[in-house]
Design a protein around this motif. Structure first.
Motif, PDB file in Angstrom:
ATOM      1  N   VAL A  93      24.852  26.818 -76.462  1.00  0.00           N
ATOM      2  CA  VAL A  93      24.594  27.725 -77.569  1.00  0.00           C
ATOM      3  C   VAL A  93      25.774  27.650 -78.535  1.00  0.00           C
ATOM      4  CG1 VAL A  93      24.087  30.105 -78.200  1.00  0.00           C
ATOM      5  CG2 VAL A  93      23.256  29.191 -76.015  1.00  0.00           C
ATOM      6  N   VAL A  94      25.477  27.293 -79.776  1.00  0.00           N
ATOM      7  CA  VAL A  94      26.504  27.096 -80.800  1.00  0.00           C
ATOM      8  C   VAL A  94      26.418  28.237 -81.823  1.00  0.00           C
ATOM      9  CG1 VAL A  94      27.376  25.546 -82.588  1.00  0.00           C
ATOM     10  CG2 VAL A  94      26.304  24.601 -80.522  1.00  0.00           C
TER      11      VAL A  94
ATOM     12  N   GLY B 180      16.918  18.427 -77.188  1.00  0.00           N
ATOM     13  CA  GLY B 180      16.113  19.200 -78.124  1.00  0.00           C
ATOM     14  C   GLY B 180      16.932  20.354 -78.679  1.00  0.00           C
ATOM     15  N   VAL B 181      16.635  20.726 -79.912  1.00  0.00           N
ATOM     16  CA  VAL B 181      17.383  21.784 -80.592  1.00  0.00           C
ATOM     17  C   VAL B 181      16.409  22.855 -81.057  1.00  0.00           C
ATOM     18  CG1 VAL B 181      18.871  22.333 -82.554  1.00  0.00           C
ATOM     19  CG2 VAL B 181      19.146  20.155 -81.355  1.00  0.00           C
TER      20      VAL B 181
ATOM     21  N   GLY C 211      17.274  38.565 -84.581  1.00  0.00           N
ATOM     22  CA  GLY C 211      18.296  37.989 -85.444  1.00  0.00           C
ATOM     23  C   GLY C 211      18.734  36.632 -84.924  1.00  0.00           C
ATOM     24  N   SER C 212      19.084  35.769 -85.834  1.00  0.00           N
ATOM     25  CA  SER C 212      19.476  34.409 -85.476  1.00  0.00           C
ATOM     26  C   SER C 212      20.948  34.203 -85.779  1.00  0.00           C
ATOM     27  CB  SER C 212      18.629  33.420 -86.276  1.00  0.00           C
ATOM     28  OG  SER C 212      19.031  32.108 -85.999  1.00  0.00           O
ATOM     29  N   ASP C 213      21.731  34.034 -84.738  1.00  0.00           N
ATOM     30  CA  ASP C 213      23.161  33.819 -84.949  1.00  0.00           C
ATOM     31  C   ASP C 213      23.680  32.590 -84.217  1.00  0.00           C
ATOM     32  OD1 ASP C 213      23.040  34.678 -82.351  1.00  0.00           O
ATOM     33  OD2 ASP C 213      24.428  36.347 -82.604  1.00  0.00           O
ATOM     34  N   SER C 214      22.750  31.739 -83.728  1.00  0.00           N
ATOM     35  CA  SER C 214      23.179  30.554 -82.985  1.00  0.00           C
ATOM     36  C   SER C 214      22.051  29.527 -82.925  1.00  0.00           C
ATOM     37  CB  SER C 214      23.611  30.939 -81.568  1.00  0.00           C
ATOM     38  OG  SER C 214      22.540  31.574 -80.896  1.00  0.00           O
ATOM     39  N   VAL C 215      22.435  28.325 -82.548  1.00  0.00           N
ATOM     40  CA  VAL C 215      21.500  27.232 -82.308  1.00  0.00           C
ATOM     41  C   VAL C 215      21.626  26.844 -80.844  1.00  0.00           C
ATOM     42  CG1 VAL C 215      21.080  24.787 -82.794  1.00  0.00           C
ATOM     43  CG2 VAL C 215      21.452  26.376 -84.660  1.00  0.00           C
ATOM     44  N   HIS C 216      20.500  26.528 -80.212  1.00  0.00           N
ATOM     45  CA  HIS C 216      20.466  26.176 -78.787  1.00  0.00           C
ATOM     46  C   HIS C 216      20.142  24.688 -78.635  1.00  0.00           C
ATOM     47  CE1 HIS C 216      19.650  30.469 -79.043  1.00  0.00           C
ATOM     48  NE2 HIS C 216      19.975  30.590 -77.776  1.00  0.00           N
TER      49      HIS C 216
ATOM     50  N   LEU D 292      27.991  26.222 -87.611  1.00  0.00           N
ATOM     51  CA  LEU D 292      26.916  25.433 -88.188  1.00  0.00           C
ATOM     52  C   LEU D 292      26.972  25.451 -89.706  1.00  0.00           C
ATOM     53  CD1 LEU D 292      24.160  26.601 -85.764  1.00  0.00           C
ATOM     54  CD2 LEU D 292      25.487  24.495 -85.676  1.00  0.00           C
ATOM     55  N   GLN D 293      27.357  26.581 -90.259  1.00  0.00           N
ATOM     56  CA  GLN D 293      27.454  26.663 -91.712  1.00  0.00           C
ATOM     57  C   GLN D 293      28.512  25.689 -92.235  1.00  0.00           C
ATOM     58  OE1 GLN D 293      28.185  30.803 -91.736  1.00  0.00           O
ATOM     59  NE2 GLN D 293      26.030  31.341 -91.763  1.00  0.00           N
ATOM     60  N   GLY D 294      29.647  25.608 -91.560  1.00  0.00           N
ATOM     61  CA  GLY D 294      30.675  24.638 -91.939  1.00  0.00           C
ATOM     62  C   GLY D 294      30.186  23.216 -91.792  1.00  0.00           C
ATOM     63  N   TYR D 295      29.424  22.974 -90.735  1.00  0.00           N
ATOM     64  CA  TYR D 295      28.865  21.650 -90.499  1.00  0.00           C
ATOM     65  C   TYR D 295      27.906  21.261 -91.629  1.00  0.00           C
ATOM     66  CZ  TYR D 295      26.158  17.943 -88.276  1.00  0.00           C
ATOM     67  OH  TYR D 295      25.513  16.772 -87.997  1.00  0.00           O
ATOM     68  N   LEU D 296      27.086  22.214 -92.086  1.00  0.00           N
ATOM     69  CA  LEU D 296      26.158  21.927 -93.189  1.00  0.00           C
ATOM     70  C   LEU D 296      26.906  21.568 -94.464  1.00  0.00           C
ATOM     71  CD1 LEU D 296      23.236  24.476 -92.919  1.00  0.00           C
ATOM     72  CD2 LEU D 296      23.167  22.008 -92.639  1.00  0.00           C
TER      73      LEU D 296
END
Length: 124
Positions: A106-107, A79-80, A46-51, A112-116
């Protein structure tokens, strides 16, 4: 201690982020250390963050059914990876593994959804 705000601000995906929102992301972010060979995430997880790579290097690998791996990218500082975290219902399509001692920020995906919403051009 590294400056998470500075690390995030220099990553391309966050460069256009307003300072006040970047500060909120920074407060929610966590700085983690990974040793050589340590896996950040596996395919299908599952993906719940960005590194965001602060220091060190991370290999992105496709893992085949027979266990063979193909490295298709190596990320260094700024790098992301884990950008499927922008869409938290998606699973990671690859394995990410530190190939040297590495520090990552780790964000959480909820920021991120708000940022988008603020920066729709980021999503392509």
């Amino acid at each position: 201690m590294l400056n998470r705000e500075s690390s995030l601000a220099t990553a391309e995906v966050f460069r256009a982020c307003p300072e006040d929102y970047l500060a909120q992301i920074k407060d929610a972010a966590e700085e983690l250390q990974f040793e050589t060979g340590q896996v950040l995430f596996e395919p299908g997880a599952g993906s719940d963050s960005v590194h965001v790579v602060v220091s060190g290097m991370v290999a992105l690998n496709v893992v085949f059914h027979d266990g063979m791996m193909l490295t298709f990218d190596i990320l260094g500082p700024n790098g992301v990876t884990g950008t499927s975290g922008f869409f938290p219902r998606d699973a990671h399509p690859v394995r990410a593994m530190a190939i040297m001692p590495s520090t990552l920020v780790v964000v959480p995906a909820r920021f991120l959804q708000g940022y988008l919403l603020l920066n729709p051009a980021v999503s392509g």
